[in-house]
Scaffold this active site. Structure first.
Site, PDB file in Angstrom:
ATOM      1  N   ASP A  51       0.830  -1.200   0.000  1.00 33.80           N
ATOM      2  CA  ASP A  51       0.000   0.000   0.000  1.00 33.80           C
ATOM      3  C   ASP A  51       0.870   1.258   0.000  1.00 33.80           C
ATOM      4  O   ASP A  51       0.604   2.216  -0.738  1.00 33.80           O
ATOM      5  CB  ASP A  51      -0.926  -0.005   1.216  1.00 33.80           C
ATOM      6  CG  ASP A  51      -1.709   1.288   1.355  1.00 33.80           C
ATOM      7  OD1 ASP A  51      -2.549   1.570   0.491  1.00 33.80           O
ATOM      8  OD2 ASP A  51      -1.466   2.025   2.324  1.00 33.80           O
ATOM      9  N   GLU A 123      -2.200  -5.401  -3.356  1.00 34.09           N
ATOM     10  CA  GLU A 123      -1.231  -4.657  -2.555  1.00 34.09           C
ATOM     11  C   GLU A 123      -0.163  -5.585  -1.979  1.00 34.09           C
ATOM     12  O   GLU A 123       1.020  -5.214  -1.926  1.00 34.09           O
ATOM     13  CB  GLU A 123      -1.941  -3.903  -1.432  1.00 34.09           C
ATOM     14  CG  GLU A 123      -2.784  -2.738  -1.936  1.00 34.09           C
ATOM     15  CD  GLU A 123      -3.486  -2.003  -0.816  1.00 34.09           C
ATOM     16  OE1 GLU A 123      -3.778  -0.808  -1.006  1.00 34.09           O
ATOM     17  OE2 GLU A 123      -3.750  -2.613   0.249  1.00 34.09           O
TER      18      GLU A 123
END
Length: 228
Positions: A51, A123
């Site tokens: 992320d 992610e």
């Protein structure tokens, strides 16, 4: 992992040196919990790392691509690109959904197509790629997979469901629209929020998301669909 290795090599030119970190990226918590005796790692920590890499890469791209775009507009566009539903779509586009390891219960309840799981998977893969190949490889992958969709304007057309709902409800005058958190589940670093939207004190709909903003958008979207 052989099929996944072949997918990554053939489609993206990526060959992982550390097979363990790649396997971890594709292991959901539900699978790890069902195989505790094997001491299997799951992908939540890699998701955290991915992320951060994703936010930085997209932020730098937008900053360089749109030199005259105000900060607020860049923030909105970035949020559209990296939101859960978008990342889930990229996971499907890459065929990652076919390779994630899920627990039996999660599999039976449709977890393989759940946006939250697929968004986290994307992610986590970026996190694994960062550890194995470095930030340049992450940027290259994002440029190959994500940026073409940005440049054709796909995310300029993403709806702000809260604004749309407000416009629909207030067409005949002002109404009171309130969003209330009714439930929070999951650990502190991976919470799921459930939010209900009320119009003049009457519940209209509800939604879930990994942030309050996402849950509000989902609630507004569901309300619009209900009205239509």
């Amino acid at each position: 992992m052989n099929n996944l290795d072949e997918l990554l090599k053939t489609r993206f030119g990526i060959v992982f040196e550390n097979k363990t970190v790649l396997e971890t990226a594709f292991t959901h918590t539900s699978y790890a919990n069902e195989h505790r005796a094997l001491n299997i790692s799951h992908n939540e920590r890699l998701e955290f790392l991915g992320d951060a890499a994703l936010q930085l890469t997209i932020s730098r791209y937008l900053y360089q691509k749109y030199p005259d775009m105000p900060e607020g507009d860049m923030s909105k566009l970035r949020s559209m690109i990296v939101r859960e539903e978008s990342l889930a779509g990229f996971s499907r586009q890459c065929d990652f959904d076919k390779h994630i390891k899920l627990g039996r219960g999660e599999e039976k309840t449709g977890g393989r197509q759940r946006p939250a799981i697929l968004g986290d998977l994307f992610e986590a893969f970026l996190g694994a790629l960062l550890l194995d190949k470095g930030v340049t490889a992450v940027e290259s992958f994002i440029n190959q997979v994500m940026i073409p969709q940005v440049e054709i304007g796909n995310y300029d057309r993403v709806k702000d469901y809260k604004t749309t709902l407000q416009e629909l409800l207030q067409v005949n005058g002002d109404v009171a629209i309130n969003y209330q958190v009714v439930k929070e589940t999951g650990p502190a670093h991976d919470k799921i929020f459930e939010i209900e939207v009320f119009v003049n004190g009457k519940k209209l709909s509800q939604g879930k998301g990994k942030s309050k903003k996402l849950a509000e958008q989902e609630a507004a979207k569901n309300a619009i669909e209900k009205m239509q």
